[in-house]
Structures are given as structure tokens and as C-alpha cells.
Design a protein around this motif. Structure first.
Motif, short mmCIF file in Angstrom:
data_model
loop_
_atom_site.label_atom_id
_atom_site.label_comp_id
_atom_site.label_asym_id
_atom_site.label_seq_id
_atom_site.Cartn_x
_atom_site.Cartn_y
_atom_site.Cartn_z
N THR A 25 0.81 -1.22 0.00
CA THR A 25 0.00 0.00 0.00
C THR A 25 0.84 1.27 0.00
O THR A 25 0.32 2.36 -0.24
CB THR A 25 -0.90 0.05 1.24
OG1 THR A 25 -0.07 0.18 2.42
CG2 THR A 25 -1.76 -1.20 1.35
N ASP A 31 1.16 -2.29 5.70
CA ASP A 31 1.58 -3.47 4.95
C ASP A 31 2.02 -4.60 5.88
O ASP A 31 1.69 -5.77 5.65
CB ASP A 31 2.73 -3.11 3.99
CG ASP A 31 2.27 -2.24 2.84
OD1 ASP A 31 1.08 -2.31 2.47
OD2 ASP A 31 3.10 -1.49 2.30
N LEU A 61 -3.85 5.75 -0.98
CA LEU A 61 -3.41 4.40 -1.32
C LEU A 61 -3.40 4.19 -2.83
O LEU A 61 -2.45 3.60 -3.37
CB LEU A 61 -4.32 3.36 -0.65
CG LEU A 61 -4.37 3.34 0.88
CD1 LEU A 61 -5.23 2.19 1.36
CD2 LEU A 61 -2.97 3.26 1.47
#
Length: 255
Positions: A25, A31, A61
Motif C-alpha cells: 500500500t 503493509d 493508497l
């Protein structure tokens, strides 16, 4: 923008954990909690009450993925394309990612429309939809189904295309919560049951939460979190973050 999906699946930028390919991300702590990033074939819900930054997080994102060379479709149901591009520029500058981030501002879409859109723009690595309650009012969706049908269709889309689908959702305001909620007038922190029926189709649920939005107390000025309330593939928990209002982005807190 035409891509080979099979090659993408084995792309070196994907991370495999327990046999599941994931797409980072761009927020390392998130993550880590997700086991490496957004799992392919998964449905992620970014849900929040008004003013918490759900669209900001989704756009952040999407921009991170696009900046890493991923091809991303962002279906924006509330703002015009000009408005969402301006929003993205506020976050990232002059959008060097314009060739990998595709915005669509068609109103009243459903999963069938999004699938057709994928075919027209080429295979994508991720799809973002902002937001669920507006999608509910599109053709074929009962207004009062609570997002059940739309989430079921988006989950099927994620699985058939083998890419992550991320959808935002508005949570109810505290003043309209049921009477059995204790101290509902001061109840702000989201819990998983706030999501309602659509939760059963999700693989990951993330709540951006800014307690500072509700209080002027100095000690709460920078009390902000990304709450991973559901993670079918691993851990849940809270990630402390900074909120940068000038850019409308979340940044990790470095200890």
C-alpha cells in the motif's frame, strides 16, 4: 494501459505471504499488519464517520500504488473528475502518475459497469470505489439493502479479476445510532458491528479515526489511527499516524 494479468501476478513488486500475492500500500506499518499489502482477489472496506478521511485514505493508497507503477481504476461517485484530480494533486503534486491512475466520475454505477470499464481501459492492478452508499442507489440496487448486494457483487469482481477491490463507506453518525448504544451522543470510535451486513463480504476492514476531530484537548491534537478491525489473512490492531491537513494524507509516526 493494456496489461498481462498473469505476468502481473508474478510481478517482482508483489509480495507473497502464505501463497497469497499482495500489493504493498505504500504505508509500511499497514503493509506489515496485512502481511505485505492488499491481497489479490480481496475486498477491503475503508469505513469512517463523517470527516475522518476515508476518501483521503483511499486516494492516498491509490496514488501510492500508481506511483509504484501499478495501474489503478478509481471510481468516484461523489465528486467530478476535475474535483478528484484536484484532490489528488493536493496530496501528491502535479500527478506524474496520470498514466497509471484512471479516474471515472460516472454516477450510479454498479459492479457490472465497473467490469465493463475495466475492459475498456485495460487490465488494472486494483480498483477503488468511493463510496458504497452512492453505489447502492445505482441501477439494479435497492436503496435500502444496506449495501449487501453491492458488496457481494464487488467481492465477486475481486475474485474473478484476481485483484484487490477497495471500497469506502460512510458509518452512521453517533446521534443516529440505536438507543441501546451506551453514551451514544459521545460515541465516536468505530467498531466492526457499525459496518452492518456488508461486513460479511469483506476480507479487510480499515477505520481511519481522528479523535482530534472531536476534541480540542491538547493531548488529543495528534491522536490519529488507522484501525485494522478485520483481517482475514492475519493480525488486527491500531496503527498510530499523523494527519497532515495541508495535504489531507496520513503519515506514519516514526518512534
Amino acid at each position: 494501459m493494456k496489461r498481462n494479468k498473469k505476468n502481473d501476478l508474478d510481478n517482482a513488486n508483489s509480495i507473497r505471504e502464505n501463497g497469497i500475492a499482495r500489493i504493498p500500500t505504500g504505508i509500511p506499518s499497514l503493509d506489515d499488519m496485512l502481511g505485505g499489502g492488499l491481497p489479490r482477489g480481496s475486498l477491503t472496506l475503508i469505513a469512517a464517520r463523517h470527516g475522518m478521511g476515508k476518501t483521503s485514505l483511499a486516494l492516498q493508497l491509490a496514488g501510492n500504488l500508481a506511483a509504484a507503477g501499478r495501474h489503478v481504476l478509481f471510481s468516484e461517485l461523489e465528486m467530478t473528475k476535475e474535483q478528484i484530480v484536484k484532490f489528488a494533486r493536493r496530496q501528491r503534486g502535479e500527478l506524474p502518475i496520470r498514466d497509471t491512475l484512471y479516474f471515472d466520475d460516472t454516477e450510479s454505477v454498479d459492479a457490472t459497469y465497473i467490469r465493463r470499464l475495466l475492459r475498456s481501459v485495460g487490465n488494472c492492478d486494483a480498483i477503488f470505489v468511493d463510496y458504497l452508499q452512492l453505489m447502492m442507489r445505482g441501477p439494479g440496487w435497492p436503496v435500502w439493502d444496506g449495501g449487501f448486494g453491492a458488496m457481494r457483487a464487488l467481492k465477486a469482481l475481486a475474485g474473478s479479476e484476481n485483484i484487490p477491490v477497495i471500497v469506502t463507506s460512510q458509518l452512521p453518525r453517533p446521534d443516529v445510532l440505536p438507543s441501546f448504544f451506551p453514551d451514544k451522543e459521545s460515541y465516536h470510535r468505530p467498531i466492526l458491528s457499525d459496518v452492518g451486513d456488508p461486513e460479511q463480504f469483506t476480507d479487510v476492514v480499515i477505520f481511519p479515526f481522528r479523535e482530534s476531530y472531536y476534541s480540542e484537548e491538547p493531548e488529543l491534537k495528534d491522536k490519529n489511527e488507522l484501525i485494522v478491525a478485520k483481517n482475514r489473512y492475519g493480525a488486527t490492531g491500531s496503527i498510530p499516524v499523523h494527519w497532515k491537513p495541508e495535504k489531507m494524507i496520513f503519515e506514519e509516526k516514526v518512534e
